[in-house]
Design a protein around this motif. Structure first.
Motif, PDB file in Angstrom:
ATOM      1  N   GLU A   1       0.831  -1.216   0.000  1.00 41.25           N
ATOM      2  CA  GLU A   1       0.000   0.000   0.000  1.00 41.25           C
ATOM      3  C   GLU A   1       0.861   1.260   0.000  1.00 41.25           C
ATOM      4  O   GLU A   1       0.690   2.166   0.811  1.00 41.25           O
ATOM      5  N   ILE A   2       1.785   1.308  -0.946  1.00 46.26           N
ATOM      6  CA  ILE A   2       2.722   2.432  -1.007  1.00 46.26           C
ATOM      7  C   ILE A   2       2.012   3.711  -1.432  1.00 46.26           C
ATOM      8  O   ILE A   2       0.990   3.695  -2.130  1.00 46.26           O
ATOM      9  N   THR A   3       2.566   4.840  -1.004  1.00 45.12           N
ATOM     10  CA  THR A   3       2.025   6.154  -1.370  1.00 45.12           C
ATOM     11  C   THR A   3       3.188   7.084  -1.698  1.00 45.12           C
ATOM     12  O   THR A   3       4.357   6.797  -1.383  1.00 45.12           O
ATOM     13  N   VAL A   4       2.856   8.204  -2.311  1.00 48.55           N
ATOM     14  CA  VAL A   4       3.867   9.213  -2.630  1.00 48.55           C
ATOM     15  C   VAL A   4       4.559   9.662  -1.344  1.00 48.55           C
ATOM     16  O   VAL A   4       3.912   9.905  -0.318  1.00 48.55           O
ATOM     17  N   GLY A   5       5.873   9.758  -1.401  1.00 51.96           N
ATOM     18  CA  GLY A   5       6.661  10.147  -0.233  1.00 51.96           C
ATOM     19  C   GLY A   5       7.287   8.977   0.500  1.00 51.96           C
ATOM     20  O   GLY A   5       8.227   9.161   1.284  1.00 51.96           O
ATOM     21  N   ASP A   6       6.767   7.745   0.273  1.00 53.96           N
ATOM     22  CA  ASP A   6       7.373   6.551   0.888  1.00 53.96           C
ATOM     23  C   ASP A   6       8.737   6.289   0.263  1.00 53.96           C
ATOM     24  O   ASP A   6       9.005   6.664  -0.882  1.00 53.96           O
TER      25      ASP A   6
ATOM     26  N   GLU B   1       5.432   9.449  -7.672  1.00 61.71           N
ATOM     27  CA  GLU B   1       4.145   9.379  -8.374  1.00 61.71           C
ATOM     28  C   GLU B   1       3.661   7.936  -8.399  1.00 61.71           C
ATOM     29  O   GLU B   1       4.455   7.008  -8.603  1.00 61.71           O
ATOM     30  N   VAL B   2       2.374   7.733  -8.172  1.00 56.30           N
ATOM     31  CA  VAL B   2       1.774   6.407  -8.206  1.00 56.30           C
ATOM     32  C   VAL B   2       0.543   6.439  -9.099  1.00 56.30           C
ATOM     33  O   VAL B   2      -0.385   7.219  -8.861  1.00 56.30           O
ATOM     34  N   THR B   3       0.550   5.601 -10.151  1.00 58.83           N
ATOM     35  CA  THR B   3      -0.626   5.434 -11.000  1.00 58.83           C
ATOM     36  C   THR B   3      -0.857   3.938 -11.184  1.00 58.83           C
ATOM     37  O   THR B   3      -0.067   3.116 -10.734  1.00 58.83           O
ATOM     38  N   GLU B   4      -1.948   3.584 -11.862  1.00 55.56           N
ATOM     39  CA  GLU B   4      -2.212   2.178 -12.122  1.00 55.56           C
ATOM     40  C   GLU B   4      -1.193   1.577 -13.073  1.00 55.56           C
ATOM     41  O   GLU B   4      -0.938   0.370 -13.043  1.00 55.56           O
ATOM     42  N   GLN B   5      -0.598   2.414 -13.913  1.00 55.11           N
ATOM     43  CA  GLN B   5       0.313   1.920 -14.934  1.00 55.11           C
ATOM     44  C   GLN B   5       1.783   1.928 -14.490  1.00 55.11           C
ATOM     45  O   GLN B   5       2.592   1.160 -15.014  1.00 55.11           O
ATOM     46  N   ALA B   6       2.146   2.766 -13.545  1.00 50.46           N
ATOM     47  CA  ALA B   6       3.564   2.887 -13.187  1.00 50.46           C
ATOM     48  C   ALA B   6       3.740   3.574 -11.843  1.00 50.46           C
ATOM     49  O   ALA B   6       2.850   4.283 -11.358  1.00 50.46           O
ATOM     50  N   ILE B   7       4.889   3.345 -11.259  1.00 50.01           N
ATOM     51  CA  ILE B   7       5.322   4.059 -10.054  1.00 50.01           C
ATOM     52  C   ILE B   7       6.633   4.745 -10.399  1.00 50.01           C
ATOM     53  O   ILE B   7       7.571   4.106 -10.892  1.00 50.01           O
TER      54      ILE B   7
END
Length: 237
Positions: free
Chosen positions: A32-37, A55-61
């Protein structure tokens, strides 16, 4: 997954990108990663870094590298193992890579069923190597060789792996001399099939430079004996 492995091409821009479906699902569903981790990332066959998720999207991190980290050292071992049953092969590859072997050789022997060499898992070795590297936080894969003929390998290839500084030990329950403990030099380890090497094979291995040594009189499964013998040989206790 204790490290995310990236192809070097994924790290050529300012921000690195994770786009593998398997890796994305693991990171998003289990961590459950988020921006800033922060995230530990390795470049395949290269260095390892601590990164920040930007940045986190369905297609890429997307990631920003923060600092370089050390890559775990390898065990100075060439592991030669008789080809195991296909389901065991998967675990054996992953565990051996996780333990840090430098080189692996899969070998045929009399008690190896010829059908084992037809398993599709042999075409998927890189996947299981990757899983082992991710578990260990490593980035450098061991070299893996396949030899389907026992006698030519033992007579023509094996002697080139053995020196005074790098001996070869074959685990064999029917000898008295014990396997050494807490060695301080590299070595080659030879592990037989579930039923063990036949006498002819043991004799040929010894004739070509191996020392037959015992781990005790119990017959141990292949996937069990490998971590056992590594722990014994490279123990620092």
């Amino acid at each position: 997954m204790n490290i995310v492995l990236l192809d070097p091409r994924q790290t050529e821009s300012e921000y690195w990108s994770i786009s593998s479906k398997r890796q994305l699902e693991h990171l998003q569903q289990h961590l459950e990663i988020t921006v800033g981790d922060t995230l530990k990332v390795g470049i395949r066959e290269g260095k390892r870094y601590l990164t920040e998720i930007v940045e986190v999207t369905e297609q890429a991190i997307k990631l920003k590298p923060l600092k370089e980290e050390s890559v775990p050292a390898k065990l100075p071992v060439t592991l030669i193992v008789a080809m195991p049953r296909p389901k065991v092969l998967r675990r054996l590859i992953m565990d051996s890579v996780t333990l840090g072997v430098e080189k692996m050789i899969l070998l045929h022997s009399y008690r190896v069923d010829k059908s084992y060499w037809q398993t599709p898992f042999l075409q998927q070795l890189d996947h299981y190597v990757t899983l082992g590297l991710e578990q260990a936080g490593d980035t450098v894969a061991p070299q893996i060789e396949i030899h389907k003929r026992f006698k030519p390998f033992v007579e023509d290839v094996l002697p080139g792996l053995i020196t005074a500084e790098r001996p070869a030990y074959v685990a064999h329950p029917y000898v008295e001399q014990p396997m050494p403990f807490a060695i301080d030099h590299p070595c080659t380890i030879v592990i037989g099939p579930e039923g063990g090497f036949i006498p002819y094979e043991i004799d040929l291995l010894i004739k070509n430079g191996c020392q037959a040594l015992s781990l005790g009189n119990r017959i141990i499964r292949t996937e069990t004996v490998i971590p056992y013998v590594f722990g014994r040989l490279f123990s620092t206790c």
